[in-house]
Enzyme design. Sequence first.
Site, PDB file in Angstrom:
ATOM      1  N   ASP A  25      41.650  48.585  49.750  1.00  0.00           N
ATOM      2  CA  ASP A  25      41.301  49.035  51.111  1.00  0.00           C
ATOM      3  C   ASP A  25      40.186  48.198  51.628  1.00  0.00           C
ATOM      4  O   ASP A  25      40.641  47.176  52.100  1.00  0.00           O
ATOM      5  CB  ASP A  25      40.898  50.556  51.017  1.00  0.00           C
ATOM      6  CG  ASP A  25      41.962  51.404  50.645  1.00  0.00           C
ATOM      7  OD1 ASP A  25      43.221  51.190  50.672  1.00  0.00           O
ATOM      8  OD2 ASP A  25      41.883  52.541  50.084  1.00  0.00           O
TER       9      ASP A  25
ATOM     10  N   HIS B  90      44.552  28.632  42.389  1.00  0.00           N
ATOM     11  CA  HIS B  90      43.178  29.023  41.504  1.00  0.00           C
ATOM     12  C   HIS B  90      42.326  30.068  42.171  1.00  0.00           C
ATOM     13  O   HIS B  90      41.333  30.515  41.269  1.00  0.00           O
ATOM     14  CB  HIS B  90      42.524  27.689  41.148  1.00  0.00           C
ATOM     15  CG  HIS B  90      41.666  27.936  40.117  1.00  0.00           C
ATOM     16  ND1 HIS B  90      40.286  28.130  39.954  1.00  0.00           N
ATOM     17  CD2 HIS B  90      41.979  28.081  38.631  1.00  0.00           C
ATOM     18  CE1 HIS B  90      39.837  27.893  38.797  1.00  0.00           C
ATOM     19  NE2 HIS B  90      40.836  28.122  38.017  1.00  0.00           N
TER      20      HIS B  90
ATOM     21  N   LYS C 243      40.750  33.739  43.113  1.00  0.00           N
ATOM     22  CA  LYS C 243      40.701  34.955  42.431  1.00  0.00           C
ATOM     23  C   LYS C 243      39.952  35.991  43.264  1.00  0.00           C
ATOM     24  O   LYS C 243      38.588  35.920  43.481  1.00  0.00           O
ATOM     25  CB  LYS C 243      39.780  35.033  41.055  1.00  0.00           C
ATOM     26  CG  LYS C 243      40.511  34.002  40.022  1.00  0.00           C
ATOM     27  CD  LYS C 243      40.161  32.749  40.002  1.00  0.00           C
ATOM     28  CE  LYS C 243      41.129  31.869  38.949  1.00  0.00           C
ATOM     29  NZ  LYS C 243      40.542  31.734  37.945  1.00  0.00           N
TER      30      LYS C 243
END
Length: 513
Positions: free
Chosen positions: A180, A173, A175
Amino acid sequence: RSSWLLLAPLLTPPVPVITAPPCSLCPEGAHRFQWIRNLVPEFGISSSHVKVLSSPAEFYELLKVQIKTAKQRVVMASLYLGTGLLEQELVDCLEETLEKSLQSKGSSNLRVSILLDYTRGSRGRKNSRTMLIPLLQRFPEQVRVSLFHTPNLRGLLRLLIPERFNETIGLQHIKVYLFDDNVILSGANLSDLYFTNRQDRYVLLQDSPEIADFFTELVDAIGDVSLQLQRDDTVQMMEGMVHPYQGDKMAYCEIANRRVMEVINSARTRQELLHAKTFHSSQPRSSLLSQQGSQASGGLKPEHDTWIYPLIQMKPFGIQIDEMVTETLLTEAERDARIYLTTGYFNLTQAYMDLILGTRAEYRILLASPEVNGFFGAKGVAGAIPAAYVYIEHQFYSEVCYLHQQERVQLQEYSRAGWTFHAKGLWLYLAGSDLPCLTLIGSPNFGYRSVHRDLEAQVAIVTENKALQQQLHQEQEQLYLCSGVVSSSTFEQPNRYVKLWVKLVTPLIKNFF
């Protein structure tokens, strides 16, 4: 068929609980939160490197710009990648950037690593996997796609639970989107709704190589214990790695724990050494003089006035850092402090509820009204989920009223025509302050799933800088502006009617959503 879900807690026993080390808050200023670095690395940065975003469209455009300008690495961790036109445009941006990188040097330095959940990413004939296979086929040396499969979905349980329902057992889950040395922390997935009309939160940390390195290593560690997507749409584990649902569960979880904790501990050691080196090499002087000196010299980096603490929660692997820190923050919040807590799915753990109801701070809890719940209007059993959340909300509100806490603990419902609500996190205002000095932002929803089932990550951002505090305050105000205060009359509205079967089933299945 879904009755098998009720057996899942018996078939998937939790890893033994790890108790948090005793810690207390220091007395003065933003530095009262330095106890967090006893658990995780502390990254000091300038507040000028932090930008708070406010809309799905802004998030989507930033993703595209960052992909197009990436030179060394693109690392994206999400629950899934959608299959619409907007998602295809993201994949096209990746392809163009990889192509340019190859053409410019003949052999590309650019590496793309994508981590998704296996069950959610494999749902349907057209899915996250089919969206990404062309990249794997075209750039096999540059692209890696890892699909995390929870070790708790195995054996008979895995055979019997149908698609979609199997996602209730456990998910990847996290995110995190980094390009870079730029990192985006969010609760948003890579899907068209999250780019258009599904409200979430998003923070960009610019030019932050140490933080980017940490999250690259974290995603690599989870990727190493995940299934690797192949060019022919098959999956396989890395050589020598225990399989998540075919191999020994205990051995798999121990390896996963070791890999993730190596990342956390090595980064913590690096940051402690860096902090000690910086501290001993600098002459004693006030922060004001430091800022003046930095401005006068021009070439020096701005002084650190903001600290980033990554908080990881992976209960299947016995890692409970986010839970420890969140519970400590709720426990230690002083009288007259204000905590604004938001979640798209209001289903707090019993521990969090007890702390909110039993401590001294003021709470303003923002949650989704039934109409902006992501499951509103869904087909089948899923269509009853908003009603289940209404029932859970009503039970909590009744407890607040029973304890005569309505003034101290206030519920507010987000409502916005044509939108859904997915924002999560908290903002902490110290007693007497009009601006927050700490926020939590990332993937956890403060519910049972986030604490016990899924892989989660968020960051605590602590800042002394008034301009950044103002950004965070405005973010909070903008979200709460679209809300109404919950009262007893809220649950008397016709759209709040909860059927008897939903009331009976909710206590049995609330740990799965």
